[in-house]
Write a protein that holds these residues in place. Structure first.
Motif, PDB file in Angstrom:
ATOM      1  N   HIS A 125       7.699   8.307 -10.049  1.00 26.10           N
ATOM      2  CA  HIS A 125       8.107   9.491 -10.726  1.00 26.10           C
ATOM      3  C   HIS A 125       9.572   9.523 -10.788  1.00 26.10           C
ATOM      4  O   HIS A 125      10.241   9.772 -11.817  1.00 26.10           O
ATOM      5  CB  HIS A 125       7.995  10.452  -9.895  1.00 26.10           C
ATOM      6  CG  HIS A 125       8.065  12.099 -10.134  1.00 26.10           C
ATOM      7  ND1 HIS A 125       9.500  12.549 -10.501  1.00 26.10           N
ATOM      8  CD2 HIS A 125       7.343  12.519 -11.091  1.00 26.10           C
ATOM      9  CE1 HIS A 125       9.729  13.915 -10.443  1.00 26.10           C
ATOM     10  NE2 HIS A 125       8.648  14.005 -11.828  1.00 26.10           N
ATOM     11  N   SER A 126      10.436   9.687  -9.463  1.00 21.97           N
ATOM     12  CA  SER A 126      11.775   9.152  -9.439  1.00 21.97           C
ATOM     13  C   SER A 126      12.395   8.866  -8.233  1.00 21.97           C
ATOM     14  O   SER A 126      11.882   8.484  -7.126  1.00 21.97           O
ATOM     15  CB  SER A 126      12.315  10.612 -10.451  1.00 21.97           C
ATOM     16  OG  SER A 126      12.010  11.203  -8.859  1.00 21.97           O
TER      17      SER A 126
ATOM     18  N   GLU B 179       0.806   6.581  -6.926  1.00 22.33           N
ATOM     19  CA  GLU B 179      -0.066   7.478  -7.078  1.00 22.33           C
ATOM     20  C   GLU B 179      -0.121   9.089  -7.371  1.00 22.33           C
ATOM     21  O   GLU B 179      -0.107   9.616  -7.685  1.00 22.33           O
ATOM     22  CB  GLU B 179      -1.246   6.516  -6.406  1.00 22.33           C
ATOM     23  CG  GLU B 179      -1.892   5.272  -5.921  1.00 22.33           C
ATOM     24  CD  GLU B 179      -2.513   5.175  -5.708  1.00 22.33           C
ATOM     25  OE1 GLU B 179      -3.126   6.273  -4.761  1.00 22.33           O
ATOM     26  OE2 GLU B 179      -3.251   4.230  -5.437  1.00 22.33           O
ATOM     27  N   MET B 180       0.626   9.505  -6.213  1.00 20.60           N
ATOM     28  CA  MET B 180       1.609  10.762  -5.463  1.00 20.60           C
ATOM     29  C   MET B 180       2.123  11.356  -6.858  1.00 20.60           C
ATOM     30  O   MET B 180       2.316  12.373  -6.963  1.00 20.60           O
ATOM     31  CB  MET B 180       1.741  10.924  -4.241  1.00 20.60           C
ATOM     32  CG  MET B 180       0.837  11.162  -3.433  1.00 20.60           C
ATOM     33  SD  MET B 180       1.868  10.917  -1.647  1.00 20.60           S
ATOM     34  CE  MET B 180       3.015  10.061  -1.720  1.00 20.60           C
ATOM     35  N   GLN B 181       3.160  10.329  -6.874  1.00 18.43           N
ATOM     36  CA  GLN B 181       3.919  11.031  -8.362  1.00 18.43           C
ATOM     37  C   GLN B 181       4.877  12.008  -7.961  1.00 18.43           C
ATOM     38  O   GLN B 181       5.321  13.097  -8.968  1.00 18.43           O
ATOM     39  CB  GLN B 181       3.540  11.586  -9.775  1.00 18.43           C
ATOM     40  CG  GLN B 181       2.836   9.965 -11.216  1.00 18.43           C
ATOM     41  CD  GLN B 181       3.600   9.089 -11.264  1.00 18.43           C
ATOM     42  OE1 GLN B 181       4.409   9.424 -11.713  1.00 18.43           O
ATOM     43  NE2 GLN B 181       3.755   7.916 -10.431  1.00 18.43           N
TER      44      GLN B 181
ATOM     45  N   ALA C 279       0.834  -1.062  -0.027  1.00 17.00           N
ATOM     46  CA  ALA C 279      -0.113  -0.268   0.180  1.00 17.00           C
ATOM     47  C   ALA C 279       1.058   1.384  -0.304  1.00 17.00           C
ATOM     48  O   ALA C 279       0.422   2.150  -0.355  1.00 17.00           O
ATOM     49  CB  ALA C 279      -0.855   0.000   1.332  1.00 17.00           C
ATOM     50  N   LEU C 280       1.634   1.281   1.027  1.00 18.87           N
ATOM     51  CA  LEU C 280       2.762   2.033   1.173  1.00 18.87           C
ATOM     52  C   LEU C 280       3.548   3.047  -0.403  1.00 18.87           C
ATOM     53  O   LEU C 280       3.214   3.860  -1.055  1.00 18.87           O
ATOM     54  CB  LEU C 280       4.137   1.909   1.315  1.00 18.87           C
ATOM     55  CG  LEU C 280       4.925   3.355   2.164  1.00 18.87           C
ATOM     56  CD1 LEU C 280       3.995   4.472   2.948  1.00 18.87           C
ATOM     57  CD2 LEU C 280       5.800   3.033   3.437  1.00 18.87           C
ATOM     58  N   LEU C 281       3.836   1.585  -1.047  1.00 22.15           N
ATOM     59  CA  LEU C 281       4.485   1.893  -2.870  1.00 22.15           C
ATOM     60  C   LEU C 281       3.489   2.785  -3.122  1.00 22.15           C
ATOM     61  O   LEU C 281       3.402   3.667  -4.229  1.00 22.15           O
ATOM     62  CB  LEU C 281       5.390   0.662  -2.822  1.00 22.15           C
ATOM     63  CG  LEU C 281       6.208   0.913  -4.251  1.00 22.15           C
ATOM     64  CD1 LEU C 281       7.633   2.031  -4.193  1.00 22.15           C
ATOM     65  CD2 LEU C 281       7.011  -0.229  -4.814  1.00 22.15           C
TER      66      LEU C 281
ATOM     67  N   LEU D 138       2.418  15.189   3.147  1.00 21.22           N
ATOM     68  CA  LEU D 138       3.000  15.309   1.702  1.00 21.22           C
ATOM     69  C   LEU D 138       2.541  16.889   1.199  1.00 21.22           C
ATOM     70  O   LEU D 138       2.068  17.973   0.965  1.00 21.22           O
ATOM     71  CB  LEU D 138       2.951  14.592   0.698  1.00 21.22           C
ATOM     72  CG  LEU D 138       3.332  15.355  -0.592  1.00 21.22           C
ATOM     73  CD1 LEU D 138       5.753  15.763  -0.264  1.00 21.22           C
ATOM     74  CD2 LEU D 138       2.993  14.944  -1.969  1.00 21.22           C
ATOM     75  N   GLY D 139       0.665  16.992   2.262  1.00 15.98           N
ATOM     76  CA  GLY D 139       0.089  18.358   1.701  1.00 15.98           C
ATOM     77  C   GLY D 139       0.217  19.301   2.071  1.00 15.98           C
ATOM     78  O   GLY D 139       0.325  20.451   1.698  1.00 15.98           O
TER      79      GLY D 139
END
Length: 344
Positions: A70-71, A31-33, A24-26, A270-271
């Motif tokens: 994303h990277s 998803e958040m990219q 779930a974490l990965l 992150l938000g």
């Protein structure tokens, strides 16, 4: 390959992941990219077959799970290695093999952190800066041999702002060819004060070439409004602080700290960081520069200090391995200096 890919007017918040297991974490990180940072320690294999924990190499198969991120960038796990194992369990060549095993956005040099938990006094801080200089040089040379020097990120270390400048000066050739430089020993550093995070960044902003940008390891989120004043200099920061808040929340709620639970905390964290990036810039009042300590008045103490300086020069040049340096050898070296001064 462009290893930076950042807007000069923005600071990228990189998400530190504790592992690359396909769960779930990965999935949430995909998803958040958002750019991700992984520690070399998280990719290590261990064995207790002989009755103690022994490093057995890299679990590079875990990197296959990172293909859709994303990277992904690589940290050498310097602080964890020093605190947990009293040094790196792997060699420079071992680490280079890991760096070459995946198309990392960037991979950080091995370095020797100087937090108070690791370096108790000034001499140890200076010794570890010299080790960091040599580790950077060794990593860069081996990276060139493997053809991965374009994604190599040098890392500088220090306690006082001027320490970082000295480290950068010793690595001037490497830094001149790098657009991104890592700044270590940041995660436990106060924002304020003459040795605070802002003082270090401000000093480096004035000392480094204009095009050189910085990655700050493990920066606290409440520092972001102050770093907004240095968007031209600070390219990125990283943190895994959401894991701490997830652990505390799981304890309060008497529930399991599952990957899904941690993933929710990561997204919320992150938000919050993105909101801080939009806050008005905050500035600190003028902070006077701390002058370096004077040379000891006592001739024997001055000889000890000179012996350690000479040994550090040899470590940086590669003529002396830092593991060879012992307290007895320092005293013997100092005795020769002391005698020469007295006889001269």
């Amino acid at each position: 390959m462009n290893i930076h890919g950042v807007n000069p007017a923005s600071i990228t918040v990189m998400v530190g992941l504790p592992h690359l297991s396909d769960g779930a974490l990965l999935r949430r990180a995909r998803e958040m990219q958002q750019p991700v940072l992984i520690s070399a320690n998280a990719l290590s294999r261990w064995s207790k077959r002989r009755g103690w924990r022994q490093w057995m190499g890299w679990a590079t198969d875990r990197l296959d799970n990172a293909r859709e991120l994303h990277s992904l960038s690589l940290d050498s796990a310097g602080f964890s290695a020093m605190v947990t194992y009293s040094g790196y369990p792997w060699t420079v060549d071992d680490y280079i093999r890991l760096a070459a095993a995946f198309p990392f956005r960037w991979w950080a040099s091995l370095d020797y952190c100087v937090e108070h938990q690791v370096a108790a006094d000034r001499e140890e801080v200076l010794d570890r800066i010299s080790r960091t200089v040599r580790a950077n040089i060794e990593c860069r040379l081996r990276a060139a041999d493997r053809g991965i020097d374009r994604t190599f990120m040098p890392v500088i270390q220090g306690r006082a702002p001027s320490d970082y400048e000295r480290c950068a000066d010793a690595l001037s050739f490497t830094i001149d060819h790098a657009k991104l430089v890592g700044v270590g020993s940041m995660c436990r550093r106060a924002i304020h004060g003459p040795e605070g995070l802002v003082a270090v960044v401000d000093h480096l902003d004035r000392a480094l070439p204009p095009r050189t940008r910085l990655h700050l390891f493990g920066v606290k989120g409440d520092a972001i409004p102050y770093l907004n004043a240095y968007r031209h200099r600070v390219a990125s920061i990283d943190s895994q602080a959401y894991g701490v808040s997830a652990r505390a929340a799981a304890y309060r709620q008497r529930r399991s700290k599952s990957d899904a639970f941690v993933a929710d905390h990561m997204a919320h964290w992150l938000g919050v960081q993105r909101a801080r990036l939009r806050q008005p810039t905050r500035r600190l009042p003028f902070q006077p520069m701390v002058l370096p300590a004077l040379e000891p008045d006592n001739p024997w103490e001055a000889a000890i200090a000179q012996a350690r300086r000479e040994m550090r020069d040899l470590i940086e040049s590669g003529d002396l391995d830092h593991d060879e340096v012992t307290a007895l050898w320092v005293e013997q070296w100092a005795a020769d200096i002391y005698r020469a001064q007295r006889e001269g």
